[in-house]
Design an enzyme around this catalytic site. Structure first.
Site, short mmCIF file in Angstrom:
data_model
loop_
_atom_site.label_atom_id
_atom_site.label_comp_id
_atom_site.label_asym_id
_atom_site.label_seq_id
_atom_site.Cartn_x
_atom_site.Cartn_y
_atom_site.Cartn_z
N VAL A 188 0.87 -1.18 0.00
CA VAL A 188 0.00 0.00 0.00
C VAL A 188 0.90 1.23 0.00
O VAL A 188 1.92 1.27 0.69
CB VAL A 188 -0.95 -0.03 1.21
CG1 VAL A 188 -1.72 1.26 1.35
CG2 VAL A 188 -1.93 -1.19 1.04
N LEU A 194 -0.06 3.62 -6.87
CA LEU A 194 -1.07 3.19 -7.84
C LEU A 194 -2.47 3.21 -7.24
O LEU A 194 -3.33 2.41 -7.61
CB LEU A 194 -0.74 1.79 -8.36
CG LEU A 194 0.52 1.68 -9.23
CD1 LEU A 194 0.84 0.23 -9.55
CD2 LEU A 194 0.35 2.46 -10.53
N ASP A 235 -8.88 8.96 -7.24
CA ASP A 235 -8.46 7.58 -7.00
C ASP A 235 -9.62 6.70 -6.55
O ASP A 235 -9.75 5.55 -6.99
CB ASP A 235 -7.35 7.54 -5.93
CG ASP A 235 -6.06 8.17 -6.42
OD1 ASP A 235 -6.08 8.80 -7.49
OD2 ASP A 235 -5.03 8.03 -5.73
N ALA A 286 -7.97 1.99 -3.08
CA ALA A 286 -8.58 0.67 -3.31
C ALA A 286 -8.91 -0.01 -1.97
O ALA A 286 -9.95 -0.66 -1.85
CB ALA A 286 -7.66 -0.20 -4.15
C1 MEV Z 1 -2.65 10.76 -6.00
O1 MEV Z 1 -2.86 9.48 -6.61
C2 MEV Z 1 -3.01 11.84 -6.93
C3 MEV Z 1 -2.95 13.26 -6.42
O2 MEV Z 1 -3.49 14.07 -7.46
C4 MEV Z 1 -3.72 13.48 -5.13
C5 MEV Z 1 -5.23 13.45 -5.29
O3 MEV Z 1 -5.75 13.52 -6.43
O4 MEV Z 1 -5.90 13.40 -4.25
C6 MEV Z 1 -1.51 13.71 -6.19
#
Ligand code: MEV
Length: 320
Positions: free
Chosen positions: A104, A108, A154, A113
């Protein structure tokens, strides 16, 4: 009673960091899954497999073995996504078991997830009728509680699957893009900083110098052009835009020497484009490649711990 689900990880094709400020991003949900099971239990019990921890430090004193500070910190952070999800549903006791092919925090969307999987498994176990969009929203709440500032990118990618366009207008707009096949090579590198600290560092820079705001704005424009390239299946142009996006991440100061080298090696090995994906500080590198084999080797040579080749996105969170 037990419920088992699997929640996909993701790779950001365009717009990480700038999406935190509402600019558009394009995210690809990876068919690489975190399995989460929820079982009725009297206490709160969390069980995780060894792949969830990249290395363990142990402190041994006479006949006692304690987990060292590095592992404790890592586990606490990762467990907090699970605990916040449990808290959100006010369940007094439950057993959550996590199986992950990646540590973790690999860059990615693994923590998203974990949040999506835990929220989905608990809500099904409790007999709540929640759809994928609601799972995405609840998991985003969990992520914000743990991380402070976070975009819904995400958690949406993990819950809904596919290739998504994320942009804040009055409200967050999450739109599926139709992409049938795209050859991606993904390398996972040592992640030296947490997403939360990298997002905070970028926020600090934006406050200090307005030129950083211009970089963020430009990233939004790159994502807009990338959407057109993706829809036209213009891979050469898409690759070029990935290189531009990477240059912006370099400008924001979130790229490590190792991942910077991996991007250059991937391009030398024939990739049409390559970039760091996610918050940076190490983490993941994604390359667009007509021939994935030499690009995958280039990632390994530059120090990737794991390399994946994917062409189709996942369908989001699923009951097993
Ligand atoms: C993290 O995977 C991506 C960022 O843009 C943070 C977010 O979107 O919360 C850095």
């Amino acid at each position: 009673l037990q419920v088992r689900v699997r929640a996909p990880t993701k790779v950001t094709l365009f717009g990480e960091h700038s999406v935190v400020y509402g600019y558009p991003a394009i995210v690809f949900s990876l068919p690489i899954y975190i399995d989460v099971s929820a079982t009725e239990h009297d206490d709160i019990l969390i069980v995780t497999g060894p792949a969830n921890v990249s290395s363990v430090d142990l402190v041994i004193k006479e006949d006692r073995i304690d987990v060292g500070p590095k592992t404790k910190k890592y586990l606490m952070r990762y467990i907090s996504y699970i605990l916040k999800a449990i808290e959100r549903f006010s369940v007094p006791g439950i057993m959550i078991e996590i199986k992950s092919p990646l540590p973790v925090g690999a860059g990615l969307g693994t923590s998203a997830a974990v949040a999506v999987g835990t929220v989905a498994a608990i809500s099904i176990l409790k007999g709540l009728n929640v759809d994928k969009m609601e799972i995405a929203k609840l998991a985003w709440e969990v992520e914000k509680l743990v991380q402070g500032r976070a975009s819904p990118m995400d958690t949406a990618a993990s819950a809904l699957g596919g290739v998504l366009w994320i942009e804040k207008k009055e409200e967050w707009n999450i739109e599926p893009l139709s992409v049938d096949e795209i050859n991606l090579v993904i390398g996972v590198f040592e992640k030296q900083k947490t997403t939360a600290s990298l997002v905070a560092e970028v926020a600090e820079k934006l406050k200090r110098n307005r030129l950083y705001s211009e970089v963020i704005k430009l990233m939004g424009e790159i994502a807009r052009e990338a959407r057109r390239a993706l829809e036209d299946r213009d891979w050469k142009r898409l690759g070029e835009l990935m290189k531009l996006n990477h240059a912006m991440l370099e400008a924001l100061g979130v790229v490590t020497e190792e991942t910077s080298r991996a991007v250059h090696y991937a391009i030398e090995a024939g990739a049409l484009g390559a970039k760091v994906s996610g918050a940076g500080g190490g983490g993941a590198v994604v390359a667009l490649a007509e021939d994935p084999i030499p690009v995958a080797s280039a990632m390994k040579v530059s120090g990737a711990k794991k390399v994946f080749t994917v062409s189709e996105p996942s369908n989001g969170v699923e009951i097993l």
